[in-house]
Scaffold this active site. Sequence first.
Site, PDB file in Angstrom:
ATOM      1  N   HIS A  88     -40.718 -15.945  87.048  1.00  0.00           N
ATOM      2  CA  HIS A  88     -39.501 -15.252  86.943  1.00  0.00           C
ATOM      3  C   HIS A  88     -39.638 -13.853  86.141  1.00  0.00           C
ATOM      4  O   HIS A  88     -39.297 -13.941  85.208  1.00  0.00           O
ATOM      5  CB  HIS A  88     -38.592 -16.180  86.155  1.00  0.00           C
ATOM      6  CG  HIS A  88     -37.182 -15.914  86.205  1.00  0.00           C
ATOM      7  ND1 HIS A  88     -36.337 -17.030  86.500  1.00  0.00           N
ATOM      8  CD2 HIS A  88     -36.555 -14.824  85.995  1.00  0.00           C
ATOM      9  CE1 HIS A  88     -34.900 -16.343  86.676  1.00  0.00           C
ATOM     10  NE2 HIS A  88     -35.165 -15.181  86.344  1.00  0.00           N
ATOM     11  N   ASN A 105     -38.510 -16.593  91.438  1.00  0.00           N
ATOM     12  CA  ASN A 105     -37.159 -16.423  91.467  1.00  0.00           C
ATOM     13  C   ASN A 105     -36.824 -15.151  92.097  1.00  0.00           C
ATOM     14  O   ASN A 105     -37.449 -13.892  91.854  1.00  0.00           O
ATOM     15  CB  ASN A 105     -36.789 -16.323  89.935  1.00  0.00           C
ATOM     16  CG  ASN A 105     -35.282 -15.896  89.963  1.00  0.00           C
ATOM     17  OD1 ASN A 105     -34.570 -17.036  90.332  1.00  0.00           O
ATOM     18  ND2 ASN A 105     -34.977 -14.990  89.503  1.00  0.00           N
ATOM     19  N   GLU A 106     -36.068 -14.964  93.095  1.00  0.00           N
ATOM     20  CA  GLU A 106     -35.456 -13.802  93.568  1.00  0.00           C
ATOM     21  C   GLU A 106     -36.432 -12.708  93.929  1.00  0.00           C
ATOM     22  O   GLU A 106     -36.385 -11.664  93.429  1.00  0.00           O
ATOM     23  CB  GLU A 106     -34.512 -13.420  92.503  1.00  0.00           C
ATOM     24  CG  GLU A 106     -33.352 -14.243  92.259  1.00  0.00           C
ATOM     25  CD  GLU A 106     -32.300 -13.799  91.114  1.00  0.00           C
ATOM     26  OE1 GLU A 106     -32.374 -12.458  90.646  1.00  0.00           O
ATOM     27  OE2 GLU A 106     -31.179 -14.271  91.015  1.00  0.00           O
ATOM     28  N   TYR A 131     -23.885 -14.958  93.289  1.00  0.00           N
ATOM     29  CA  TYR A 131     -23.000 -14.326  92.097  1.00  0.00           C
ATOM     30  C   TYR A 131     -21.882 -13.372  92.763  1.00  0.00           C
ATOM     31  O   TYR A 131     -21.013 -13.566  91.959  1.00  0.00           O
ATOM     32  CB  TYR A 131     -23.941 -13.164  91.203  1.00  0.00           C
ATOM     33  CG  TYR A 131     -25.079 -13.930  90.389  1.00  0.00           C
ATOM     34  CD1 TYR A 131     -26.274 -14.228  90.624  1.00  0.00           C
ATOM     35  CD2 TYR A 131     -24.450 -14.461  88.901  1.00  0.00           C
ATOM     36  CE1 TYR A 131     -27.193 -14.745  89.682  1.00  0.00           C
ATOM     37  CE2 TYR A 131     -25.211 -15.113  88.383  1.00  0.00           C
ATOM     38  CZ  TYR A 131     -26.552 -15.210  88.592  1.00  0.00           C
ATOM     39  OH  TYR A 131     -27.513 -15.977  87.820  1.00  0.00           O
ATOM     40  N   GLU A 157     -28.814 -20.840  90.513  1.00  0.00           N
ATOM     41  CA  GLU A 157     -28.023 -19.829  89.695  1.00  0.00           C
ATOM     42  C   GLU A 157     -26.646 -19.643  90.290  1.00  0.00           C
ATOM     43  O   GLU A 157     -26.533 -19.084  91.334  1.00  0.00           O
ATOM     44  CB  GLU A 157     -28.997 -18.665  89.373  1.00  0.00           C
ATOM     45  CG  GLU A 157     -30.006 -18.731  88.451  1.00  0.00           C
ATOM     46  CD  GLU A 157     -30.462 -17.274  88.080  1.00  0.00           C
ATOM     47  OE1 GLU A 157     -29.976 -16.493  88.381  1.00  0.00           O
ATOM     48  OE2 GLU A 157     -31.873 -17.112  88.150  1.00  0.00           O
ATOM     49  N   GLU A 169     -30.667  -9.862  79.324  1.00  0.00           N
ATOM     50  CA  GLU A 169     -30.078  -9.593  80.401  1.00  0.00           C
ATOM     51  C   GLU A 169     -30.640  -8.232  81.131  1.00  0.00           C
ATOM     52  O   GLU A 169     -30.576  -7.292  81.477  1.00  0.00           O
ATOM     53  CB  GLU A 169     -28.701  -9.416  80.866  1.00  0.00           C
ATOM     54  CG  GLU A 169     -28.139  -9.222  82.022  1.00  0.00           C
ATOM     55  CD  GLU A 169     -28.570 -10.285  83.143  1.00  0.00           C
ATOM     56  OE1 GLU A 169     -28.831 -11.386  82.816  1.00  0.00           O
ATOM     57  OE2 GLU A 169     -28.577  -9.628  84.571  1.00  0.00           O
TER      58      GLU A 169
HETATM   59  O1  LIG Z   1     -28.092 -11.161  86.265  1.00  0.00           O
HETATM   60  C1  LIG Z   1     -28.152 -12.505  85.966  1.00  0.00           C
HETATM   61  C2  LIG Z   1     -29.092 -13.338  86.442  1.00  0.00           C
HETATM   62  N1  LIG Z   1     -29.500 -13.143  87.803  1.00  0.00           N
HETATM   63  N2  LIG Z   1     -30.601 -13.661  88.272  1.00  0.00           N
HETATM   64  C3  LIG Z   1     -31.687 -13.725  87.662  1.00  0.00           C
HETATM   65  C4  LIG Z   1     -31.662 -13.704  85.889  1.00  0.00           C
HETATM   66  O2  LIG Z   1     -32.738 -13.744  85.450  1.00  0.00           O
HETATM   67  C5  LIG Z   1     -30.474 -13.117  85.817  1.00  0.00           C
HETATM   68  O3  LIG Z   1     -30.011 -12.957  84.396  1.00  0.00           O
END
Ligand SMILES: OC[C@H]1NNC[C@@H](O)[C@@H]1O
Length: 448
Positions: A121, A165-166, A296, A353, A407
């Site tokens: 992550h 992650n992402e 989101y 998420e 954040e």
């Molecule tokens: O922006 C909110 C979330 N989005 N996805 C990855 C997370 O690490 C972020 O905090």
Amino acid sequence: MAKLNFPSDFVWGTATASYQIEGAYQEDGRGLSIWDTFSHTPGKVVNNDNGDVACDSYHRYEEDVALLKKLGVKAYRFSIAWPRIFPQGTGEVNEKGLDYYRRVVDALLAAGIEPAVTLYHWDLPQALQDKGGWANRDSIDAFVKYAEVIFKEFNGKIKQWITFNETWCVSFLSNYIGAHAPGNKDLQLAVTVAHNCMVAHGEAVKKFRALGIEGQIGTTHNLYWYEPLTTKPEDVEAARRSRAYYNEWFMEPTLKGTYPQFMVDWYRSKGAEVPIQDGDMETISQPIDFIGVNFYSGGYTRYKKDEGLFDSEDVQVGFDKTFMDWNVYPDGLYKVLSWVKDEYGDIPIYITENGACYEDELAEGNRVHDALRADYYKKHFIQLHRLIESGVQLKGYFAWSLLDNFEWAEGYKKRFGIVYTNYETLERHPKDSYYFIQKVIADDGLEV
Ligand SMILES: OC[C@H]1NNC[C@@H](O)[C@@H]1O
């Protein structure tokens, strides 16, 4: 009022990530990550915030587990910091780093909560970045060696594994847009990083299978739902590119072993080629047990010549906005997961998420009356139920996030937690949204 009931085996959870909550950035042998470097570089993060202390979960993880137990979740998604395990990215294992995660995993299991662990992550060891980071294919082997240590250490204790992650954030947000660490702005670099990360995912899945590790393994992509503002062909094509930028570019290799050709052609027209080597696509599309989706927002797109990377622009059409200026688009969740089912079949899906950022105030009695966030969750939970009713294999949902936390480039002002973090005292205070979710979990559903 009607009651929307969820399957009794539906997995309710919350999610966090190592760099965003742990702090203790130099403790017990932890090595530096690219986010330590980035956040310590003036001007990169709002207010020059950094993750040196964060929520101090390195020392307060038992408080976090107690909050999870009181919430009633079945699972908790968190990430392991690679630089705690291999401070230099490779070489000697740092036992004290492993010890921390042994304590966290054992505390969760003692509380009857299943750990769902993300291996990567975003906190890449800086020592690997110094050698090119994810642009260097050697990082793939380093990642598999790191994953192997974790697989073997926690085999039988951790049963849900998420490799990345992402990957869009790791590649395009961090190497084309440049808003995240390491902060490059180069399209070819972003395309190369995306490819190498997906190969690393596939190699880790192969290692997981070869070792016979218990449980299920998948990966998490952040998906958005963009629609054309009109049915004009140029708007339709612009929205198709905007969606594929986030969605198909990652989902198609992972689940079908191909890149979407119209996007390969588009990136080629911008001077970027995918550095595919023999066997890569087969590796990337190793069969996985579930796909993690972070959702989101979304919106509407129209064609605009020479605008941005895709000759497109987002159009404001009156959505409510969160404090991140993201559209509140619950229908988009239904549409994007319906698209996943239509495009990729009945692969089990976890929403790894979903959540919202709003300005929170600590009120009388350390309460936080975050009605907007509770409403965001309610609207999205209704879509979860709609998806399950429609036959989508939706197995679980992790609210982002358990705690207000770091954040990324937005620092600490942007709060996503269902629990308020007082950054002066590091105390945790459940918000009204925490109690809303607690009731949904207890009732296995919600009244609408
Ligand atoms: O922006 C909110 C979330 N989005 N996805 C990855 C997370 O690490 C972020 O905090």
